[in-house]
Design a protein around this motif. Structure first.
Motif, mmCIF file in Angstrom:
data_model
loop_
_atom_site.group_PDB
_atom_site.id
_atom_site.type_symbol
_atom_site.label_atom_id
_atom_site.label_comp_id
_atom_site.label_asym_id
_atom_site.label_seq_id
_atom_site.Cartn_x
_atom_site.Cartn_y
_atom_site.Cartn_z
ATOM 1 N N ALA A 234 0.847 -1.179 0.000
ATOM 2 C CA ALA A 234 0.000 0.000 0.000
ATOM 3 C C ALA A 234 0.888 1.237 0.000
ATOM 4 O O ALA A 234 0.825 2.054 0.888
ATOM 5 N N ALA A 235 1.771 1.337 -0.984
ATOM 6 C CA ALA A 235 2.616 2.532 -1.086
ATOM 7 C C ALA A 235 1.714 3.693 -1.473
ATOM 8 O O ALA A 235 0.762 3.505 -2.199
ATOM 9 N N PRO A 236 1.936 4.899 -0.999
ATOM 10 C CA PRO A 236 3.014 5.308 -0.124
ATOM 11 C C PRO A 236 2.787 4.880 1.318
ATOM 12 O O PRO A 236 1.686 4.541 1.704
ATOM 13 N N GLY A 237 3.846 4.947 2.080
ATOM 14 C CA GLY A 237 3.773 4.625 3.497
ATOM 15 C C GLY A 237 3.579 3.149 3.733
ATOM 16 O O GLY A 237 2.794 2.749 4.583
ATOM 17 N N GLN A 238 4.289 2.344 2.984
ATOM 18 C CA GLN A 238 4.153 0.896 3.077
ATOM 19 C C GLN A 238 4.237 0.457 4.539
ATOM 20 O O GLN A 238 5.149 0.816 5.250
ATOM 21 N N GLN A 239 3.279 -0.304 4.955
ATOM 22 C CA GLN A 239 3.226 -0.807 6.325
ATOM 23 C C GLN A 239 3.287 -2.326 6.303
ATOM 24 O O GLN A 239 2.852 -2.962 5.363
ATOM 25 N N GLY A 240 3.822 -2.891 7.370
ATOM 26 C CA GLY A 240 3.787 -4.342 7.519
ATOM 27 C C GLY A 240 4.861 -5.070 6.756
ATOM 28 O O GLY A 240 5.902 -4.532 6.432
ATOM 29 N N ARG A 241 4.562 -6.320 6.461
ATOM 30 C CA ARG A 241 5.528 -7.228 5.858
ATOM 31 C C ARG A 241 5.829 -6.839 4.411
ATOM 32 O O ARG A 241 4.940 -6.684 3.584
ATOM 33 N N VAL A 242 7.107 -6.714 4.107
ATOM 34 C CA VAL A 242 7.551 -6.385 2.755
ATOM 35 C C VAL A 242 7.551 -7.663 1.932
ATOM 36 O O VAL A 242 8.153 -8.659 2.332
ATOM 37 N N PRO A 243 6.904 -7.657 0.772
ATOM 38 C CA PRO A 243 6.876 -8.860 -0.054
ATOM 39 C C PRO A 243 8.264 -9.207 -0.590
ATOM 40 O O PRO A 243 9.044 -8.322 -0.932
ATOM 41 N N GLU A 244 8.535 -10.492 -0.658
ATOM 42 C CA GLU A 244 9.795 -10.977 -1.206
ATOM 43 C C GLU A 244 9.606 -11.225 -2.696
ATOM 44 O O GLU A 244 8.531 -11.625 -3.134
ATOM 45 N N VAL A 245 10.662 -10.982 -3.468
ATOM 46 C CA VAL A 245 10.570 -11.167 -4.912
ATOM 47 C C VAL A 245 11.807 -11.909 -5.414
ATOM 48 O O VAL A 245 12.908 -11.708 -4.919
ATOM 49 N N ASP A 246 11.573 -12.788 -6.383
ATOM 50 C CA ASP A 246 12.669 -13.453 -7.078
ATOM 51 C C ASP A 246 12.746 -12.848 -8.478
ATOM 52 O O ASP A 246 11.960 -11.961 -8.829
ATOM 53 N N ALA A 247 13.681 -13.306 -9.291
ATOM 54 C CA ALA A 247 13.875 -12.730 -10.625
ATOM 55 C C ALA A 247 12.627 -12.853 -11.501
ATOM 56 O O ALA A 247 12.210 -11.864 -12.112
ATOM 57 N N PRO A 248 11.978 -14.025 -11.572
ATOM 58 C CA PRO A 248 10.764 -14.100 -12.404
ATOM 59 C C PRO A 248 9.660 -13.165 -11.895
ATOM 60 O O PRO A 248 8.945 -12.542 -12.695
ATOM 61 N N LEU B 78 10.064 -10.300 -10.325
ATOM 62 C CA LEU B 78 10.426 -8.928 -10.684
ATOM 63 C C LEU B 78 10.140 -8.679 -12.161
ATOM 64 O O LEU B 78 9.601 -7.631 -12.532
ATOM 65 N N HIS B 79 10.475 -9.635 -13.004
ATOM 66 C CA HIS B 79 10.193 -9.481 -14.438
ATOM 67 C C HIS B 79 8.684 -9.356 -14.681
ATOM 68 O O HIS B 79 8.265 -8.571 -15.546
ATOM 69 N N LEU C 251 11.537 -7.005 -1.234
ATOM 70 C CA LEU C 251 12.753 -7.563 -0.657
ATOM 71 C C LEU C 251 13.253 -8.668 -1.577
ATOM 72 O O LEU C 251 12.514 -9.613 -1.880
ATOM 73 N N ALA C 252 14.497 -8.548 -2.040
ATOM 74 C CA ALA C 252 15.077 -9.565 -2.912
ATOM 75 C C ALA C 252 15.195 -10.885 -2.164
ATOM 76 O O ALA C 252 15.614 -10.910 -1.005
ATOM 77 N N ASP C 253 14.808 -11.968 -2.822
ATOM 78 C CA ASP C 253 15.017 -13.272 -2.196
ATOM 79 C C ASP C 253 16.497 -13.633 -2.323
ATOM 80 O O ASP C 253 17.287 -12.904 -2.933
ATOM 81 N N ALA C 254 16.888 -14.745 -1.741
ATOM 82 C CA ALA C 254 18.298 -15.135 -1.682
ATOM 83 C C ALA C 254 18.913 -15.390 -3.059
ATOM 84 O O ALA C 254 20.127 -15.363 -3.202
ATOM 85 N N THR C 255 18.087 -15.600 -4.087
ATOM 86 C CA THR C 255 18.609 -15.938 -5.413
ATOM 87 C C THR C 255 18.655 -14.760 -6.381
ATOM 88 O O THR C 255 19.275 -14.869 -7.435
ATOM 89 N N LEU C 256 18.001 -13.675 -6.053
ATOM 90 C CA LEU C 256 17.794 -12.599 -7.024
ATOM 91 C C LEU C 256 19.093 -11.983 -7.545
ATOM 92 O O LEU C 256 19.258 -11.820 -8.755
ATOM 93 N N MET C 257 20.014 -11.633 -6.675
ATOM 94 C CA MET C 257 21.234 -10.959 -7.139
ATOM 95 C C MET C 257 22.021 -11.845 -8.099
ATOM 96 O O MET C 257 22.492 -11.364 -9.134
ATOM 97 N N ASP C 258 22.151 -13.120 -7.797
ATOM 98 C CA ASP C 258 22.855 -14.028 -8.710
ATOM 99 C C ASP C 258 22.083 -14.210 -10.005
ATOM 100 O O ASP C 258 22.663 -14.192 -11.089
ATOM 101 N N ALA C 259 20.769 -14.372 -9.896
ATOM 102 C CA ALA C 259 19.947 -14.597 -11.083
ATOM 103 C C ALA C 259 20.000 -13.416 -12.042
ATOM 104 O O ALA C 259 19.934 -13.597 -13.264
ATOM 105 N N LEU C 260 20.122 -12.204 -11.501
ATOM 106 C CA LEU C 260 20.160 -11.004 -12.341
ATOM 107 C C LEU C 260 21.582 -10.508 -12.593
ATOM 108 O O LEU C 260 21.775 -9.461 -13.209
ATOM 109 N N ASP C 261 22.568 -11.246 -12.075
ATOM 110 C CA ASP C 261 23.978 -10.886 -12.224
ATOM 111 C C ASP C 261 24.263 -9.482 -11.685
ATOM 112 O O ASP C 261 24.976 -8.700 -12.302
#
Length: 170
Positions: free
Chosen positions: A27-41, A43-44, A115-125
């Protein structure tokens, strides 16, 4: 026929924004609560959902000084350019969700934060932050900017991605 096409394009843009917000579950702006996690797919999918507008994706972290200094420039950009023309997505590569969520409580964003999941940085180089990707309305990468960007650089890159002169893949 043209009014029908224009109405269809407007509806597609509106649905794209709705899909982006639904995917992000924020609910941006002012996002409250749990930040969703995202992987490369994921994000795409979020980037594809905003097709028809310029999309700015900013990778950062709370522990990154240059990232934190850049964030006010991103906020200014968000306020200057209407959502109908520009979609913004912030992707934190923080290791600790709690630290990120505390930061967001003190420093709310005017656009979705994931929030990037543990694989995102490697997956996106991605090997360094801050990094900003700017996509043209057709979904092609118009700019890949390493390091903090000034508001002037961001404005110019968005204008170029909108179809103006100076489009680059730096």
């Amino acid at each position: 026929m043209r009014p029908v096409r224009r109405a269809a394009r407007r509806l597609a843009r509106a649905l794209g924004l709705a899909a982006l917000l639904a995917l992000c579950a924020v609910a941006a702006p002012g996002q409250q609560g749990r930040v969703p996690e995202v992987d490369a797919p994921g994000l795409h999918k979020a980037i594809d959902a905003a097709r028809g507008r310029v999309v700015v994706v900013n990778f950062w972290a709370t522990w990154c000084g240059p990232c934190r200094r850049e964030l006010p420039e991103m906020e200014r950009l968000r306020r200057e350019i209407p959502e109908g023309e520009l979609a913004m997505i912030s992707v934190s590569v923080d290791f600790d969700r709690g630290t990120l969520e505390e930061y967001l409580e003190r420093n709310p964003f005017g656009y979705p934060v994931l929030l990037a999941d543990a694989t995102l940085m490697d997956a996106l180089d991605l090997d360094a932050i801050p990094r900003t990707w700017i996509f043209a309305p057709d979904g092609t990468l118009a700019r890949n900017h390493d390091g903090p960007a000034s508001l002037q650089e961001l404005r110019g890159a968005v204008r170029a991605a909108q179809g103006g002169p100076g489009r680059s893949k730096e």
